[in-house]
Design a protein around this motif. Structure first.
Motif, mmCIF file in Angstrom:
data_model
loop_
_atom_site.group_PDB
_atom_site.id
_atom_site.type_symbol
_atom_site.label_atom_id
_atom_site.label_comp_id
_atom_site.label_asym_id
_atom_site.label_seq_id
_atom_site.Cartn_x
_atom_site.Cartn_y
_atom_site.Cartn_z
ATOM 1 N N PRO A 237 31.762 54.677 -102.995
ATOM 2 C CA PRO A 237 31.097 55.928 -103.381
ATOM 3 C C PRO A 237 31.397 57.058 -102.391
ATOM 4 O O PRO A 237 31.613 58.210 -102.806
ATOM 5 N N THR A 238 31.468 56.741 -101.116
ATOM 6 C CA THR A 238 31.767 57.786 -100.113
ATOM 7 C C THR A 238 33.184 58.334 -100.316
ATOM 8 O O THR A 238 33.407 59.545 -100.234
ATOM 9 N N GLU A 239 34.120 57.424 -100.578
ATOM 10 C CA GLU A 239 35.500 57.875 -100.804
ATOM 11 C C GLU A 239 35.602 58.729 -102.073
ATOM 12 O O GLU A 239 36.364 59.687 -102.119
ATOM 13 N N LEU A 240 34.822 58.366 -103.088
ATOM 14 C CA LEU A 240 34.837 59.157 -104.322
ATOM 15 C C LEU A 240 34.328 60.574 -104.054
ATOM 16 O O LEU A 240 34.920 61.552 -104.521
ATOM 17 N N SER A 241 33.254 60.673 -103.283
ATOM 18 C CA SER A 241 32.707 62.006 -102.971
ATOM 19 C C SER A 241 33.729 62.843 -102.217
ATOM 20 O O SER A 241 33.906 64.030 -102.502
ATOM 21 N N ALA A 242 34.440 62.207 -101.275
ATOM 22 C CA ALA A 242 35.464 62.936 -100.507
ATOM 23 C C ALA A 242 36.593 63.382 -101.435
ATOM 24 O O ALA A 242 37.103 64.503 -101.324
ATOM 25 N N LEU A 243 36.956 62.515 -102.375
ATOM 26 C CA LEU A 243 38.027 62.844 -103.326
ATOM 27 C C LEU A 243 37.645 64.062 -104.173
ATOM 28 O O LEU A 243 38.466 64.942 -104.427
ATOM 29 N N GLU B 47 24.772 55.707 -109.627
ATOM 30 C CA GLU B 47 24.278 56.582 -108.559
ATOM 31 C C GLU B 47 25.466 57.211 -107.813
ATOM 32 O O GLU B 47 25.472 58.410 -107.535
ATOM 33 N N GLY B 48 26.464 56.404 -107.520
ATOM 34 C CA GLY B 48 27.659 56.902 -106.820
ATOM 35 C C GLY B 48 28.434 57.924 -107.642
ATOM 36 O O GLY B 48 28.936 58.914 -107.104
ATOM 37 N N VAL B 49 28.532 57.674 -108.947
ATOM 38 C CA VAL B 49 29.257 58.587 -109.845
ATOM 39 C C VAL B 49 28.553 59.949 -109.850
ATOM 40 O O VAL B 49 29.177 61.002 -109.678
ATOM 41 N N ALA B 50 27.217 59.905 -110.022
ATOM 42 C CA ALA B 50 26.445 61.150 -110.075
ATOM 43 C C ALA B 50 26.454 61.857 -108.719
ATOM 44 O O ALA B 50 26.644 63.080 -108.657
ATOM 45 N N ALA B 51 26.326 61.101 -107.639
ATOM 46 C CA ALA B 51 26.303 61.711 -106.294
ATOM 47 C C ALA B 51 27.628 62.402 -105.993
ATOM 48 O O ALA B 51 27.666 63.431 -105.318
ATOM 49 N N GLY C 81 41.892 66.036 -116.342
ATOM 50 C CA GLY C 81 40.833 65.178 -115.829
ATOM 51 C C GLY C 81 41.411 63.954 -115.164
ATOM 52 O O GLY C 81 42.639 63.750 -115.143
ATOM 53 N N LEU C 82 40.515 63.161 -114.593
ATOM 54 C CA LEU C 82 40.925 61.914 -113.927
ATOM 55 C C LEU C 82 40.003 60.791 -114.389
ATOM 56 O O LEU C 82 38.841 61.028 -114.733
ATOM 57 N N LEU C 83 40.543 59.579 -114.366
ATOM 58 C CA LEU C 83 39.766 58.372 -114.663
ATOM 59 C C LEU C 83 39.946 57.482 -113.432
ATOM 60 O O LEU C 83 41.045 56.971 -113.192
ATOM 61 N N VAL C 84 38.884 57.365 -112.639
ATOM 62 C CA VAL C 84 39.024 56.742 -111.321
ATOM 63 C C VAL C 84 38.113 55.522 -111.190
ATOM 64 O O VAL C 84 36.946 55.562 -111.585
ATOM 65 N N GLU C 85 38.651 54.447 -110.608
ATOM 66 C CA GLU C 85 37.806 53.275 -110.378
ATOM 67 C C GLU C 85 37.049 53.397 -109.060
ATOM 68 O O GLU C 85 37.621 53.710 -108.016
ATOM 69 N N MET C 86 35.752 53.167 -109.149
ATOM 70 C CA MET C 86 34.871 53.208 -107.978
ATOM 71 C C MET C 86 33.873 52.060 -108.092
ATOM 72 O O MET C 86 33.383 51.786 -109.198
#
Ligand code: PEP
Ligand code: MN
Length: 338
Positions: A317-323, A115-119, A295-300
């Protein structure tokens, strides 16, 4: 190939080199200078055993003029190659972001991760079911069940899955689970038998850089995969070991433009295993995109402090969205998108 001999080398020694070259199917051209004798070898350099020449008396140095890799070299394919991962192009104008937990843990954790990845707007999901841990007593991954768990969670959001293969005996299981991208980790970059086997499939491969590997060694590892017929290779810079102890690895930003020049294949960056701390991930990601990463490969992780592996480098997930917003800005400045 160029063979450099001392000017004191006897005529018989020069002839011995010429004979050896002839046995290898190459002709030679000898020039006698004041300081050195230089023999130019003409023919297929791939067929040459460099060490056998270096062992001959009077030979000081043997210099290859051709690159030791062919298929992956830009010399053999000038334009960028687009690697298609389940309909998602790597190596084109779009910077692709793969995100997800270090390891697959539970169905609930994977559902929240997906859900976090898609959001966040990322198009692919990562997660390891088999973990290469430094200590044999650390959590080793949930194993085969993790592949099923991963697929179930990712499919809710149509996310292709990226997961690490450590053992050649697991390849068939990965194929049965239709893993979209096989990740070869830093510790296996030179596991040549593993590379040969994934080279026999057509599954896209993310080939991480060995933590102490030179760019040339990394390219030769990719050549192992390509030589088997699988050209769907994505390079991933994940930091290298240095004398520095203030962070986990040193992100080799320089490797990005160098690799983009040497190969036509896509190059992505893992900022998480480079820095080793979540707070470093935004800055390293920005640098990677600015330097030309595809591209990037990021741990979340949905709850980083509870992660079973690499907790302190996972974004929320919030930090990923900001990134994603931040690197979208960088991508646009250099004429790309995410
Ligand atoms: C990973 O991506 O989970 C991983 C183990 O990475 P690396 O092989 O770069 O250490
Ligand atoms: Mn990890």
């Amino acid at each position: 190939m160029i063979i450099i001999m001392s000017n004191k080398a006897a005529d018989e020694q020069v002839s011995a080199v010429e004979e050896k070259l002839a046995q290898m199917g190459l002709s030679s051209n000898v020039s006698r200078g004041v300081q050195r004798i230089v023999i130019g070898a003409i023919g297929d350099e791939q067929a040459v055993d460099q060490e056998a020449l270096e062992a001959l008396h009077g030979v000081e140095k043997v210099v290859r003029v051709m690159k030791p890799y062919k298929i992956v070299a830009r010399e053999s394919h000038e334009k960028n190659t687009i690697v298609d991962v389940a309909g998602i192009p790597f190596g084109g104008n779009t910077v692709q972001v793969i995100a997800g937990p270090c390891s697959v843990e539970t169905p609930a954790q994977m559902a929240a991760s997906a859900e976090g990845v898609a959001a966040g707007g990322c198009r692919l999901m990562r997660g390891g079911a088999f973990k290469p841990r430094t200590s044999p007593y650390s959590f080793q991954g949930v194993g085969v069940d993790g592949l099923t768990m991963f697929r179930e969670a990712a499919s809710q959001h149509n996310l292709p899955i990226v997961t690490e293969l450590m053992d050649v005996r697991m390849l068939d299981t990965f194929l049965e689970h239709n893993v979209d991208v096989i990740q070869i980790g830093t510790r296996n970059m030179q596991n040549f038998d593993l590379l040969k086997e994934v080279g026999r499939t057509q599954v896209p491969v993310i080939l991480k850089r060995g933590m102490s590997a030179t760019i040339s060694e990394w390219l030769m590892s990719a050549e192992y995969i390509a030589a088997g017929g699988n050209h769907n290779i994505i390079f991933c810079e994940r930091g290298v070991r240095t004398f520095e102890t203030a962070y986990r690895n040193m992100l080799d930003v320089t490797a990005i433009p160098v690799l983009k020049r040497e190969t036509h294949l896509p190059v992505i960056v893992d900022p998480s295993h480079a820095g080793g701390k979540a707070w470093m991930v935004p800055e390293l990601s920005r640098a990677a995109v600015a330097a030309g990463a595809d591209g990037l490969l990021v741990e979340m992780h949905p709850c980083p402090q509870d992660a079973w592996c690499d907790a302190d480098q996972a974004l929320s997930p919030t930090e990923l969205s900001a990134l994603m917003v931040e690197i979208g800005g960088i991508a646009r400045v250099i004429g790309r998108d995410i």
